[in-house]
Design a protein around this motif. Sequence first.
Motif, PDB file in Angstrom:
ATOM      1  N   GLN A 153      -0.319   8.717   4.649  1.00 18.33           N
ATOM      2  CA  GLN A 153      -0.857  10.032   4.945  1.00 18.33           C
ATOM      3  C   GLN A 153      -2.251   9.890   5.544  1.00 18.33           C
ATOM      4  N   PRO A 154      -2.754  10.936   6.253  1.00 16.26           N
ATOM      5  CA  PRO A 154      -4.153  10.911   6.688  1.00 16.26           C
ATOM      6  C   PRO A 154      -5.072  10.839   5.474  1.00 16.26           C
ATOM      7  N   SER A 155      -6.207  10.196   5.648  1.00 16.07           N
ATOM      8  CA  SER A 155      -7.132   9.994   4.529  1.00 16.07           C
ATOM      9  C   SER A 155      -8.281  10.994   4.573  1.00 16.07           C
ATOM     10  N   ALA A 156      -8.707  11.451   3.381  1.00 15.17           N
ATOM     11  CA  ALA A 156      -9.883  12.315   3.280  1.00 15.17           C
ATOM     12  C   ALA A 156     -11.157  11.557   3.641  1.00 15.17           C
ATOM     13  N   GLU A 157     -11.064  10.205   3.708  1.00 11.63           N
ATOM     14  CA  GLU A 157     -12.221   9.389   4.074  1.00 11.63           C
ATOM     15  C   GLU A 157     -12.510   9.421   5.574  1.00 11.63           C
ATOM     16  N   GLY A 158     -11.599  10.010   6.340  1.00  7.65           N
ATOM     17  CA  GLY A 158     -11.810  10.104   7.780  1.00  7.65           C
ATOM     18  C   GLY A 158     -10.772   9.342   8.572  1.00  7.65           C
ATOM     19  N   SER A 159     -10.895   9.384   9.899  1.00  5.81           N
ATOM     20  CA  SER A 159      -9.885   8.811  10.786  1.00  5.81           C
ATOM     21  C   SER A 159      -9.882   7.287  10.785  1.00  5.81           C
ATOM     22  N   SER A 160     -10.863   6.662  10.168  1.00  2.00           N
ATOM     23  CA  SER A 160     -10.909   5.204  10.104  1.00  2.00           C
ATOM     24  C   SER A 160     -10.105   4.655   8.938  1.00  2.00           C
ATOM     25  N   TYR A 161      -9.471   5.545   8.159  1.00  9.68           N
ATOM     26  CA  TYR A 161      -8.710   5.132   6.980  1.00  9.68           C
ATOM     27  C   TYR A 161      -7.318   5.753   7.023  1.00  9.68           C
ATOM     28  N   ILE A 162      -6.412   5.166   6.270  1.00  9.91           N
ATOM     29  CA  ILE A 162      -5.157   5.820   5.940  1.00  9.91           C
ATOM     30  C   ILE A 162      -5.058   5.897   4.418  1.00  9.91           C
ATOM     31  N   GLU A 163      -4.278   6.858   3.937  1.00 13.49           N
ATOM     32  CA  GLU A 163      -4.048   6.965   2.493  1.00 13.49           C
ATOM     33  C   GLU A 163      -2.632   6.514   2.188  1.00 13.49           C
ATOM     34  N   ALA A 164      -2.492   5.554   1.277  1.00 13.01           N
ATOM     35  CA  ALA A 164      -1.188   5.024   0.875  1.00 13.01           C
ATOM     36  C   ALA A 164      -0.810   5.634  -0.468  1.00 13.01           C
ATOM     37  N   GLN A 165       0.273   6.399  -0.476  1.00 14.80           N
ATOM     38  CA  GLN A 165       0.697   7.123  -1.669  1.00 14.80           C
ATOM     39  C   GLN A 165       1.999   6.555  -2.229  1.00 14.80           C
TER      40      GLN A 165
END
Length: 219
Positions: free
Chosen positions: A175-187
């Motif tokens: 998913q997109p990360s709340a940390e910004g476009s330099s990150y991804i979120e792995a759920q």
Amino acid sequence: MTVKDRLLSFLRAEGINNSEFARRMGVSVAYLGAMRKSMPEEKVAKLMQEFPKLNRDWLLYGEGEMLLPHDDAPKVATVERPGMEDYMVPLLPVEAFAGNLQVWSEGILPDECRRVLAPLKGAEMAIQVTGDSMEPNIPNGAMLFIKRINDRAFIPWGHPMVIDTENGVLVKVVQPSAEGSSYIEAQSYNDKYAPIQIPKDCLYGLYRVMAVLTTMCTL
């Protein structure tokens, strides 16, 4: 003798080293060393598939001879169809940890891998999962058929993927990360595992999960 002792005796008798065993079973090279006295049912089923002349009763209970008589060895049926080679993909001899990171074997070449039949055309490789963080959707022991995403600008958010990073390999929903476009979120599908924020510059590759193959043992 334990199941582990008998398995080691069989491998020695057949001249099969730890690396060959791991490749054919789809486990890490350290699996045998970490193995307890016995094996889970799904691993026994895989073992019988890979080594059909091994006597299952001897392995599990010490009954009979190590090897089945030639006429009693299970017959493996093959179905030939036009274009079958298009469905054969390399099975990477490493595990995607569905819960913990594991170092990816960067030196693995597709030509060095055992090939397996994919359930659909277009998959580039297969990899086996261990862990419970993606249950119930992707259970422990499932085989994933995957394809590399070549352009990170078009990440299919919300889908399970195999994520290859500089710290290891895992399978998660991306998913997109709340940390910004330099990150991804792995759920994870399993709620007991918290999301992980992964910097994009740590990624070696993202692989779309095209199919999930699970096995069920009724023995």
